[in-house]
Scaffold this motif. Structure first.
Motif, short mmCIF file in Angstrom:
data_model
loop_
_atom_site.label_atom_id
_atom_site.label_comp_id
_atom_site.label_asym_id
_atom_site.label_seq_id
_atom_site.Cartn_x
_atom_site.Cartn_y
_atom_site.Cartn_z
N UNK A 104 90.42 -14.26 76.07
CA UNK A 104 91.25 -14.27 77.12
C UNK A 104 91.42 -12.90 77.76
N UNK A 105 91.36 -12.67 78.95
CA UNK A 105 91.78 -11.48 79.68
C UNK A 105 90.50 -10.45 79.40
N UNK A 106 89.43 -10.99 78.98
CA UNK A 106 88.33 -10.11 78.65
C UNK A 106 87.18 -10.63 79.41
N UNK A 107 85.85 -9.83 79.18
CA UNK A 107 84.66 -10.38 79.76
C UNK A 107 83.56 -9.69 78.95
N UNK A 108 82.21 -9.84 79.56
CA UNK A 108 81.32 -9.08 78.85
C UNK A 108 81.41 -7.74 78.83
N UNK A 109 81.97 -6.90 79.74
CA UNK A 109 82.40 -5.54 79.71
C UNK A 109 83.37 -5.10 78.70
N UNK A 110 83.84 -5.89 78.08
CA UNK A 110 85.12 -5.35 77.12
C UNK A 110 84.58 -4.76 75.92
N UNK A 111 85.38 -3.77 75.55
CA UNK A 111 84.87 -2.93 74.46
C UNK A 111 84.78 -3.90 73.26
N UNK A 112 85.84 -4.92 73.16
CA UNK A 112 85.71 -5.40 71.94
C UNK A 112 84.31 -6.59 71.74
N UNK A 113 83.66 -6.64 72.87
CA UNK A 113 82.47 -7.42 72.95
C UNK A 113 81.35 -6.49 72.95
N UNK A 114 81.40 -5.26 73.47
CA UNK A 114 80.28 -4.34 73.52
C UNK A 114 80.15 -3.69 72.13
N UNK A 115 81.12 -3.55 71.52
CA UNK A 115 80.78 -2.80 70.20
C UNK A 115 80.23 -3.60 69.06
N UNK A 116 80.85 -5.04 68.76
CA UNK A 116 79.95 -5.88 67.90
C UNK A 116 78.67 -5.92 68.37
N UNK A 117 78.38 -6.10 69.92
CA UNK A 117 77.05 -6.43 70.23
C UNK A 117 76.35 -4.98 69.90
N UNK A 118 76.82 -4.09 70.08
CA UNK A 118 75.81 -2.46 69.62
C UNK A 118 75.69 -2.46 68.18
N UNK A 119 76.69 -2.93 67.42
CA UNK A 119 76.37 -3.05 66.11
C UNK A 119 75.23 -3.79 65.52
N UNK A 120 75.16 -5.00 66.24
CA UNK A 120 74.01 -5.82 65.95
C UNK A 120 72.56 -5.46 66.49
#
Length: 330
Positions: free
Chosen positions: A111-127
């Motif tokens: 909630x309050x996020x989107x695909x641009x959120x840092x807490x989505x992009x960092x785990x994505x980058x880790x993977x």
């Protein structure tokens, strides 16, 4: 006779006062419900504060502890659109191809996020830097996905958007179901859990900072702000009256008992002030009571959805290790 009349008048006055007090209390209860519901459900513009972030350029937002964000950048990505499993709604996403033949992971924001959120992009980058393909999505009403009414249903409708992302990977990108995993954080974790239970071919689920009981979580939030916890029910009531949605249709603690033996990983921090650790403990306890294949990691540090920043190496090791074991090597 006069005494009797006086008594009747006093009783009538008392009844009138009590009736007025009850009506006033009901009005206040419902008014608070409207305010709390709209604050919870309104997701209009929720992506604005994350707009500087893209897969190839991640910047600090949301008071994250300092970490090396450049290592998680994904230089080549594709903007994609696909239908939600609910007809008439199209979902936007970013697709980043991994190693040839690698598994894919869908990442779902809170909630309050989107695909641009840092807490989505960092785990994505880790993977991605470990070979996985990743698909980050905007749920309906958010970011570049279709606008419906601007209100969240707490995952009760949005889970079909996650199913649409999974359908796209299977039907358009040719992935085998056993090679697709889901990562969900906060409310996006509950949304992902609902999708995971609805689609038995989904292979594995990783949850970060997710809750077990929505109304209880709202009550805790109200108490933290100095309001009575019982007003939480007024917010969910207004979800039905204003939004036409029962926000409690899906109960995470009950839904997690319906997933069978498919692997689930739950991460939560003791320092999470938005969703208390007890919520995660309750979710894990429900899963274990049903005999689910669940692993839990409860950390000492890290605010809400900030475990990847508090424990970057350990979080990456556990995240990548879980999906390698569940989906196969990239």
């Amino acid at each position: 006779m006069k005494v009797t009349t006086r008594r009747k008048s006093s009783v009538a006055l008392l009844i009138t006062i009590l009736g007025g007090a009850i009506v006033l209390a009901a009005v206040i209860y419902l008014a608070f419900g409207v305010v709390f519901y709209l604050r919870l459900a309104d997701v209009g513009g929720s992506c604005d504060r994350h707009s500087a972030n893209h897969p190839d350029r991640i910047v600090f937002t949301d008071n994250w502890p300092p970490i090396d964000l450049a290592r998680y950048a994904m230089p080549r990505y594709e903007s994609v659109r696909f239908p939600s499993r609910q007809p008439g709604i199209n979902i936007a996403g970013w697709w980043v191809e991994g190693d040839p033949g690698a598994p894919a992971v869908i990442l779902v924001h809170g909630l309050g996020g989107c695909k641009n959120a840092i807490d989505v992009l960092v785990p994505a980058g880790m993977l991605w830097r470990n070979g996985f393909s990743v698909l980050m999505i905007d749920l309906r009403n958010i970011g570049e996905s279709d606008f419906v009414d601007g209100r969240s249903t707490a995952g009760n409708a949005e889970y079909q958007d996650v199913l649409g992302a999974w359908d796209w990977l299977v039907n358009d990108k040719g992935f085998s179901p056993e090679r697709i995993g889901i990562f969900g954080e906060s409310l996006g974790g509950a949304t992902s859990l609902f999708a995971f239970a609805a689609e038995p071919r989904m292979a594995a689920l990783f949850l970060e900072s997710t809750y077990a009981d929505l109304e209880q979580m709202i009550a805790e939030d109200l108490k933290n702000q100095g309001f009575p916890a019982f007003l939480a029910s007024s917010a969910t009531l207004m979800g039905r009256v204003i939004g036409g949605q029962n926000l409690l249709t899906h109960d995470p603690a009950a839904v997690i008992q319906q997933v069978g033996k498919r692997p689930i990983y739950v991460v939560h921090s003791q320092e999470d002030t938005k969703i208390p650790l007890d919520q995660a403990r309750e979710l894990v306890a429900a899963a274990r009571a049903a005999g689910d294949n669940v692993t839990a990691w409860f950390t000492e540090r890290g605010e809400h959805v900030q475990t990847p920043a508090a424990y970057p190496e350990e979080f990456e090791r556990r995240l990548v290790g879980f999906f390698r074991q569940s989906l196969g090597q990239p």
